[in-house]
Design a protein around this motif. Structure first.
Motif, PDB file in Angstrom:
ATOM      1  N   SER A  65       0.847  -1.194   0.000  1.00  0.00           N
ATOM      2  CA  SER A  65       0.000   0.000   0.000  1.00  0.00           C
ATOM      3  C   SER A  65       0.882   1.243   0.000  1.00  0.00           C
ATOM      4  N   THR A  66       0.272   2.393  -0.275  1.00  0.00           N
ATOM      5  CA  THR A  66       1.078   3.608  -0.465  1.00  0.00           C
ATOM      6  C   THR A  66       1.603   4.181   0.857  1.00  0.00           C
ATOM      7  N   ILE A  67       2.673   4.948   0.741  1.00  0.00           N
ATOM      8  CA  ILE A  67       3.259   5.639   1.899  1.00  0.00           C
ATOM      9  C   ILE A  67       2.371   6.812   2.307  1.00  0.00           C
ATOM     10  N   ILE A  68       1.860   7.541   1.287  1.00  0.00           N
ATOM     11  CA  ILE A  68       0.968   8.664   1.569  1.00  0.00           C
ATOM     12  C   ILE A  68      -0.473   8.180   1.435  1.00  0.00           C
ATOM     13  N   MET A  69      -1.211   8.232   2.542  1.00  0.00           N
ATOM     14  CA  MET A  69      -2.606   7.787   2.545  1.00  0.00           C
ATOM     15  C   MET A  69      -3.506   8.979   2.892  1.00  0.00           C
ATOM     16  N   ASN A  70      -4.770   8.781   2.711  1.00  0.00           N
ATOM     17  CA  ASN A  70      -5.753   9.785   3.116  1.00  0.00           C
ATOM     18  C   ASN A  70      -5.571  10.098   4.612  1.00  0.00           C
ATOM     19  N   THR A 128       3.206  16.696   4.781  1.00  0.00           N
ATOM     20  CA  THR A 128       3.482  17.378   3.519  1.00  0.00           C
ATOM     21  C   THR A 128       2.145  17.791   2.910  1.00  0.00           C
ATOM     22  N   LEU A 130      -0.429  17.727  -0.398  1.00  0.00           N
ATOM     23  CA  LEU A 130      -0.742  17.014  -1.629  1.00  0.00           C
ATOM     24  C   LEU A 130      -1.441  17.952  -2.590  1.00  0.00           C
ATOM     25  N   VAL A 138      -1.123  16.003   4.232  1.00  0.00           N
ATOM     26  CA  VAL A 138      -1.096  14.541   4.327  1.00  0.00           C
ATOM     27  C   VAL A 138       0.163  14.147   5.103  1.00  0.00           C
ATOM     28  N   LEU A 140       3.413  11.198   5.909  1.00  0.00           N
ATOM     29  CA  LEU A 140       4.171  10.008   5.515  1.00  0.00           C
ATOM     30  C   LEU A 140       3.889   8.957   6.579  1.00  0.00           C
TER      31      LEU A 140
ATOM     32  N   SER B  22      -6.465   3.990   0.046  1.00  0.00           N
ATOM     33  CA  SER B  22      -7.366   4.601   1.053  1.00  0.00           C
ATOM     34  C   SER B  22      -8.824   4.516   0.603  1.00  0.00           C
ATOM     35  N   LEU B  28      -7.574   8.578  -2.558  1.00  0.00           N
ATOM     36  CA  LEU B  28      -6.711   9.748  -2.385  1.00  0.00           C
ATOM     37  C   LEU B  28      -6.004  10.031  -3.696  1.00  0.00           C
ATOM     38  N   ASP B  33      -3.221   0.816  -4.389  1.00  0.00           N
ATOM     39  CA  ASP B  33      -2.532  -0.195  -3.584  1.00  0.00           C
ATOM     40  C   ASP B  33      -2.412  -1.496  -4.369  1.00  0.00           C
ATOM     41  N   PHE B  34      -1.296  -2.167  -4.171  1.00  0.00           N
ATOM     42  CA  PHE B  34      -1.086  -3.464  -4.813  1.00  0.00           C
ATOM     43  C   PHE B  34      -1.450  -4.573  -3.822  1.00  0.00           C
ATOM     44  N   PHE B 126       7.647  17.319  -3.353  1.00  0.00           N
ATOM     45  CA  PHE B 126       6.966  17.373  -2.065  1.00  0.00           C
ATOM     46  C   PHE B 126       7.955  17.887  -1.011  1.00  0.00           C
ATOM     47  N   LYS B 127       7.478  18.811  -0.191  1.00  0.00           N
ATOM     48  CA  LYS B 127       8.305  19.381   0.882  1.00  0.00           C
ATOM     49  C   LYS B 127       7.863  18.825   2.216  1.00  0.00           C
ATOM     50  N   THR B 128       8.804  18.672   3.142  1.00  0.00           N
ATOM     51  CA  THR B 128       8.425  18.398   4.525  1.00  0.00           C
ATOM     52  C   THR B 128       9.483  18.987   5.441  1.00  0.00           C
ATOM     53  N   LYS B 172      11.241   4.270  -4.489  1.00  0.00           N
ATOM     54  CA  LYS B 172      10.129   5.202  -4.653  1.00  0.00           C
ATOM     55  C   LYS B 172      10.626   6.597  -4.988  1.00  0.00           C
ATOM     56  N   ASN B 176       4.583  15.929  -7.166  1.00  0.00           N
ATOM     57  CA  ASN B 176       3.291  16.528  -6.854  1.00  0.00           C
ATOM     58  C   ASN B 176       2.587  16.947  -8.151  1.00  0.00           C
ATOM     59  N   GLU B 189       3.051   9.101  -6.200  1.00  0.00           N
ATOM     60  CA  GLU B 189       4.022   8.252  -5.496  1.00  0.00           C
ATOM     61  C   GLU B 189       4.243   7.035  -6.379  1.00  0.00           C
TER      62      GLU B 189
END
Lengths: 445, 445
Positions: A65-70, A128, A130, A138, A140, B22, B28, B33-34, B126-128, B172, B176, B189
């Motif tokens: 599953s993704t790193i960034i989720m809802n 971060t 989105l 969102v 990480l 999600s 999202l 997702d896999f 993407f910034k954080t 990965k 954005n 992503e």
């Protein structure tokens, strides 16, 4: 003992296993890159884990599953509110610390004994935005587990799994730790291998015990001495908000006894919460009784980088003459190395090259023709290569080569024709060879 | 043709390959997702790539650098200044678009024909913030390439590589994008497989051609018809700031001919820039001539999710009676499935179960005992399982089973004792079987 860590940091840097991230720019807050040999060791651990817990079993399926989720995921899971840490800062030297009980009691800077500023709470999830310009906030992910809960229904619907069963994932997670450190032990960006194992509530103790044993078996499989593993029962109040029981599997790292793996009983907290917040039915329906309920969850968690570090600590050995990484062959970056006895004898080099090219199609092998043969052996010992294959003048006459085993330094002669097969059997632990230079079948335990 | 995409989205969702990220929270922004089968397909592609380009070759080494790097990396690489996109927004409906030439000329909203607000530039990284409370700004990497440049010197120093050689990474990256879309084609992503191949400047054309061919060979290996691949030479002005030549390998996706892979000549731009900004010597020293210089770089890039999508499009087939994914066996999630002919005959089930458990220790296999045998065949065809093994009443007498090949539906009988070995040979493409039910050696091309 910290001496060992210093040696491992130096060895892994010198031989291309691990080096500081962004090193040419002075690094970045304890981030580390895995070089040519490090990425192989790390991949070997991850692949072994996937093979053991997904491919060889019936009852655990994979997920990515993704790193960034809802962000609602992290509201439901309790992380937006509860995944906080407390930051202490010194008024005088401005050093920052993670506020722990001890520090709170003293209320003095551990570096300069100065006064501490009023401690501040902050969330250790990375944030971060989105979407362009004024995008939504969102996060990480700080753990891979929520992917398994959010996709629970999809997986129930697309597989034939019935309770008990697990969902497994390997992937990155991120935590904005105040004080990362101890080499690759505590990182802000790290990889986890995690299983959420769904059971009936009444069975949770049974499967907690079951996964406790599985973790210990895994520890043995990667070559770690279980005598150096200590199970720490985490008392109430110190457990994560979702957990009713947690055991940390601590390993005797050179810098102290610290968490290597964890096992938690998450109850039905997450599925229940996600159903509540999303309004989607996340219950499991028993096909025989028709009963609907939220399964309870046993969660074994493995840190990838901590596995690498423990494996390195455990396999590092110094002899009088050499340093040897006694890695399990399955984990070693190179499975074998091929040497022509002398680099200036074209016939030797030609035959060695042929053997090397041929082997390389089957297993990951190194080539070395620099300096003398003793140095080459030690060079491979230091990176944990299990077997070295030397092509000498006898080889030209008899079509055989010398194969040396890293740990005992014992040697045998093997027919060139049988070399790939022999190495594969050695690697699969079907045969081994003794000091007398004889191939023997491995006795089953 | 878009029909095909709809069918693939439905099939992959229904069978646990790919589902919206999600999803219980309404998804999202085009994240996916896999699931249990998708993660296997994706891993098989990544593992095949690693085996082909790192393990089987002499001149390419692996790397795994961090996603979050020191921000100076992105200043030096030109991404902080130059990795921008232009956002157009409609005054009336407030829909947002990526500003492209066509849109600029018309200056009308493509949805409601309304007026567009003055377009705004923004950076698609993407910034954080790193560190608690008021941490430094850092970026999620938009490409894996910079890791290879930043670690270039470390790798030179710890391996025996001399020019030409490559550094490879799978990992990965995050962008954005204003308008992600087309299923898993454009994601915010995503995963990349990338090689930076270092050469002498005078040789760049030769190695550009070499990697062009390597990309085409890879495309064939994963079963994509090269007739559907179109090489697009990217003209100056449209190329990335670092590139002197770029070819996009476009595939005929159901939604149009779009970039699948890319090949760029990055010159010595990156190493030179990093040396300039970091002050560290990033030159390569020729051990024979003593000459020091920045090597030039040929960069082949493979998108992981785009590989998955192209492979799915290419392998999707509908017969009168069935849907079949003609995946290359190496890429198929399950390599085989085991069926007892009838689920209510304990002797059949017992033998089938034994065969299944045994096979599972060697290859990844499925079990199915639901419904009738024809339905089970079609169910496996739809997920691309190459071979199905049926245990029937004959099996109890003769110790053999029926093995069916997915594509031709031809069947042969195989001795139970020889089953694991036979399946492995089939999988390694050493043997195949014809319509008449005979095992034959595969003729070498």
């Amino acid at each position: 003992m910290d001496n060992l860590l210093t040696k491992i940091v130096a060895l892994t840097k010198r031989r291309g296993f691990i080096s500081p991230g962004s090193e040419i720019y002075g690094g970045l807050a304890n981030s580390w890159d895995f070089g040519p040999l490090g990425v192989e060791l790390k991949n070997n651990i991850k692949n072994l884990w996937w093979e053991r817990f997904i491919h060889k079993r019936d009852d655990v399926v994979g997920l990515d599953s993704t790193i960034i989720m809802n962000s609602k995921v992290w509201e439901a899971s309790g992380h937006v509110k509860g995944f906080i840490d407390i930051l202490a800062e010194c008024k005088d030297c401005h050093n920052r610390f993670r506020m722990i009980d001890e520090l709170q009691n003293k209320n003095k800077c551990p570096q300069c004994k100065g006064q501490l500023i009023e401690p501040r709470q902050f969330n250790i999830m990375f944030k971060t935005n989105l979407g362009p310009v004024d995008g939504d906030i969102v996060y990480l992910r700080p753990e891979t587990a929520q992917g398994m809960f959010v996709d629970f229904k999809n997986i129930i619907d697309t597989t034939c799994q019935t309770l008990p069963f697990g969902i497994a994932q390997v992937g990155k997670a991120f935590r904005n730790e105040i004080t990362p450190g101890n080499f690759i032990f505590r990182l802000r960006e790290f990889e986890m291998m995690e299983i959420e194992y769904f059971v009936r509530e009444k069975d949770w103790k049974k499967y907690f015990e079951y996964w406790r044993k599985e973790i210990l078996d895994w520890i043995k499989e990667i070559g770690i001495d279980v005598k150096k593993i200590h199970e720490a029962e985490i008392p109430e109040g110190e457990r994560a908000h979702y957990s009713k029981r947690t055991i940390d599997f601590e390993y005797e790292f050179p810098f102290g006894q610290k968490e290597l793996y964890g096992l938690a009983y998450r109850t039905d907290f997450d599925l229940k919460k996600h159903e509540e917040v999303s309004g989607k039915n996340l219950k499991y329906k028993d096909s025989e009784t028709g009963e609907e309920f939220w399964p309870h969850v046993i969660e074994p968690t493995w840190g990838v980088e901590r596995s690498v570090l423990a494996v390195l600590c455990e396999s590092y050995h110094e002899d009088k003459e050499r340093v040897v990484l006694r890695l399990k062959p399955r984990l070693a970056p190179f499975k074998a190395a091929v040497f022509p006895l002398l680099a200036n004898k074209p016939k030797l080099v030609e035959l060695a090259r042929k053997i090397y090219e041929n082997l390389r199609q089957e297993i990951f092998v190194a080539w070395d023709d620099r300096g003398n043969i003793g140095k080459r052996y030690y060079s491979q010992d230091e990176i944990g290569t299990p077997w070295t294959v030397t092509i000498d003048f006898e080889s030209l006459k008899n079509d055989d080569v010398t194969v040396r085993w890293r740990d005992s330094m014992a040697q045998i002669r093997v027919d060139i024709e049988k070399l790939p097969e022999t190495l594969k059997k050695l690697l699969n632990n079907e045969i081994e060879f003794n000091k007398a230079g004889r191939l023997i079948k491995v006795s089953l335990k």
